[in-house]
Design a protein around this motif. Structure first.
Motif, PDB file in Angstrom:
ATOM      1  N   ARG A  50       0.580  -1.247  -0.038  1.00  0.00           N
ATOM      2  CA  ARG A  50      -0.088  -0.060   0.022  1.00  0.00           C
ATOM      3  C   ARG A  50       0.914   1.314  -0.004  1.00  0.00           C
ATOM      4  O   ARG A  50       1.891   1.383   0.868  1.00  0.00           O
ATOM      5  N   TYR A  52       0.729   5.252   0.998  1.00  0.00           N
ATOM      6  CA  TYR A  52      -0.107   6.225   1.623  1.00  0.00           C
ATOM      7  C   TYR A  52       0.207   7.555   1.280  1.00  0.00           C
ATOM      8  O   TYR A  52      -0.647   8.553   1.685  1.00  0.00           O
ATOM      9  N   LYS A 150      -9.432  12.783  -7.378  1.00  0.00           N
ATOM     10  CA  LYS A 150      -8.972  11.441  -7.312  1.00  0.00           C
ATOM     11  C   LYS A 150      -7.426  11.216  -7.687  1.00  0.00           C
ATOM     12  O   LYS A 150      -7.316  11.779  -8.719  1.00  0.00           O
ATOM     13  N   LYS A 154      -3.705   6.141  -9.375  1.00  0.00           N
ATOM     14  CA  LYS A 154      -4.313   5.132  -8.620  1.00  0.00           C
ATOM     15  C   LYS A 154      -3.447   4.097  -8.238  1.00  0.00           C
ATOM     16  O   LYS A 154      -3.304   3.094  -8.029  1.00  0.00           O
ATOM     17  N   GLU A 157      -3.726   5.192  -1.070  1.00  0.00           N
ATOM     18  CA  GLU A 157      -4.788   5.077  -0.349  1.00  0.00           C
ATOM     19  C   GLU A 157      -4.739   6.293   0.837  1.00  0.00           C
ATOM     20  O   GLU A 157      -4.160   5.985   1.766  1.00  0.00           O
ATOM     21  N   GLU A 158      -5.097   7.432   0.444  1.00  0.00           N
ATOM     22  CA  GLU A 158      -5.068   8.677   1.517  1.00  0.00           C
ATOM     23  C   GLU A 158      -5.938   8.606   2.646  1.00  0.00           C
ATOM     24  O   GLU A 158      -5.423   9.275   3.625  1.00  0.00           O
ATOM     25  N   ASP A 159      -7.184   7.938   2.592  1.00  0.00           N
ATOM     26  CA  ASP A 159      -8.049   7.980   3.725  1.00  0.00           C
ATOM     27  C   ASP A 159      -7.371   7.356   4.981  1.00  0.00           C
ATOM     28  O   ASP A 159      -7.902   7.770   6.201  1.00  0.00           O
ATOM     29  N   LYS A 204      -4.279  -2.924  10.049  1.00  0.00           N
ATOM     30  CA  LYS A 204      -4.959  -3.627   8.872  1.00  0.00           C
ATOM     31  C   LYS A 204      -4.291  -4.942   8.737  1.00  0.00           C
ATOM     32  O   LYS A 204      -3.317  -5.409   9.027  1.00  0.00           O
TER      33      LYS A 204
END
Length: 303
Positions: A50, A52, A150, A154, A157-159, A204
């Protein structure tokens, strides 16, 4: 003197910095940045790591990466080795491109994670035209953090980081702006704290990376409805897809090198295994039938 092994806790999240050697720009233009991003996305398919946060500058780039149970050194070596080969071929040059190995700092707290992301996103402010508007810089994840658009590539995962500030999206973005345009000296000081190698848990679920390769062989044979012996047949076009998917899953879920996969499949070169892994990644990206094959295998063998 041999290089010391990196300390790599299983659940660690990393602030990664890559730099070119002093006489060469790492990215001469946006096309070079696009090349790196394309390679990064390819290895995301293989390793399921991932990202970030990211920011690409001319001679360096920053990332916050959660390896998701994979080996960060293997991830970065794969990406940088492929990019260096692409770069040298493109510009007809030879020799090293990167300055030493990539630099990495283990993220040891939520606070450090937020500060590191802000530090990364402030990089474009060194460019005159982005001094007061770093969110307009294309090759940074900041605009995605602020909800302006956005992620065009792609990969981020910024959230995950933004929810550390506030569960309310609007409030978290406002708070992040305060962090971004805060005290530079304080930010630098915080980021120079000695890394104590403690573990930062992303909370996670991590992918397990120690599956039995023979379980993968059996799974692929069953999935494609072929005899598993066929997976060991060299240069047979009818079974290339099966071999490609098997090689990809072993690379991803057994923490195998190409050399290890050679021993499992037999009668195959490391170069061919690398090609098969690339083919497997493309199959997953292009064929909806196989897009979740890694997670399908995990769900079947994690009970």
């Amino acid at each position: 003197m041999p290089r010391a092994a990196r300390v790599k806790p299983e659940n660690a999240v990393y602030h990664i910095i890559i730099k070119s050697i002093s006489e060469v720009y790492l990215f001469n233009n946006n096309c070079d940045k696009d090349d790196y991003i394309s390679i990064m996305k390819h290895y995301q398919t293989i390793y399921k790591f991932r990202v970030y946060a990211y920011c690409f500058m001319s001679n360096h780039a920053h990332f916050i990466i959660d390896p998701n149970g994979a080996d960060i050194s293997k991830i970065m070596h794969s990406i940088n080795f492929k990019f260096a080969m692409t770069f040298n071929k493109k510009y007809k040059r030879e020799g090293p491109l990167f300055k030493d190995r990539f630099k990495s700092k283990i993220i040891h707290s939520d606070r450090y994670l937020l500060l590191a992301s802000a530090y990364i996103h402030k990089n474009p402010m060194a460019i005159n035209q982005y001094k007061s508007c770093p969110e307009k810089y294309k090759y940074s994840s900041l605009s995605t953090y602020l909800g302006l658009k956005k992620d065009p590539f792609k990969i981020v995962e910024e959230d995950f980081i933004m929810t550390l500030l506030n569960d309310n999206v609007k409030k978290s973005r406002k708070q992040y702006l305060f962090l971004l345009f805060g005290n530079d000296e304080l930010l630098e000081k915080e980021l120079k704290i000695e890394d104590n190698k403690t573990e930062y848990k992303s909370e996670k679920t991590l992918l397990v990376r120690n599956f039995n390769p023979m379980d993968i062989i059996n799974f692929i044979a069953s999935k494609l409805q072929i005899n598993k012996i066929k997976l060991h047949i060299k240069n047979h076009r009818d079974y290339t897809k099966a071999r490609a998917l098997a090689a990809l899953l072993m690379r991803s879920l057994c923490d195998f090198r190409c050399k290890d996969i050679c021993e499992i499949l037999g009668n195959i070169t490391q170069s061919r295994v690398s090609t098969l892994c690339t083919m497997g990644a493309n199959i997953i990206k292009e064929d909806n039938k196989f897009k979740d094959i890694i997670y399908d295998f995990i769900s079947l063998h994690s009970a």
